[in-house]
Design a protein around this motif. Sequence first.
Motif, PDB file in Angstrom:
ATOM      1  N   ARG A  57       0.812  -1.222   0.000  1.00 13.78           N
ATOM      2  CA  ARG A  57       0.000   0.000   0.000  1.00 13.78           C
ATOM      3  C   ARG A  57       0.841   1.266   0.000  1.00 13.78           C
ATOM      4  O   ARG A  57       0.451   2.269  -0.581  1.00 13.78           O
ATOM      5  CB  ARG A  57      -0.948   0.003   1.191  1.00 13.78           C
ATOM      6  N   GLU A  61       0.284   4.267  -2.490  1.00 14.06           N
ATOM      7  CA  GLU A  61      -0.031   5.615  -1.999  1.00 14.06           C
ATOM      8  C   GLU A  61       0.924   6.659  -2.572  1.00 14.06           C
ATOM      9  O   GLU A  61       0.587   7.840  -2.629  1.00 14.06           O
ATOM     10  CB  GLU A  61      -0.023   5.637  -0.475  1.00 14.06           C
ATOM     11  N   VAL A 103      -7.010   2.742  -2.317  1.00 18.62           N
ATOM     12  CA  VAL A 103      -6.088   3.890  -2.311  1.00 18.62           C
ATOM     13  C   VAL A 103      -6.608   4.962  -3.252  1.00 18.62           C
ATOM     14  O   VAL A 103      -6.611   6.151  -2.916  1.00 18.62           O
ATOM     15  CB  VAL A 103      -4.651   3.463  -2.697  1.00 18.62           C
TER      16      VAL A 103
END
Length: 109
Positions: A57, A61, A103
Amino acid sequence: MKVLITGGAGFLGSHLTDALLAQGDEVTILDVAPDLKVRHHLGNPRFRFVRDSILNREILEGLIPWCDLIYHLAAVVGVEHYVADPYQVLNVNVNGTQNILSVNCMLIA
């Protein structure tokens, strides 16, 4: 346009990369696979290869806010993978896709 292609080092992703770079777009690929199919672009200033997973992640991001468009092609494919480790196939294919969507939605909200 700034484009992110997950799974961009695969068959479809590499051809999409060729086409997008040919029309002048900036392309970033996120893939755990080797760069064999896109190696010829490594010197191109409009091309970036990030060797990592859609399960990360933090990487997502950092990449998703940069791009204008995402082509999500990353997946574990092949019968040998389904037979050898079906959990890993489901983990990457389902949870990885969920990571991309969550996200992206987090940034939109």
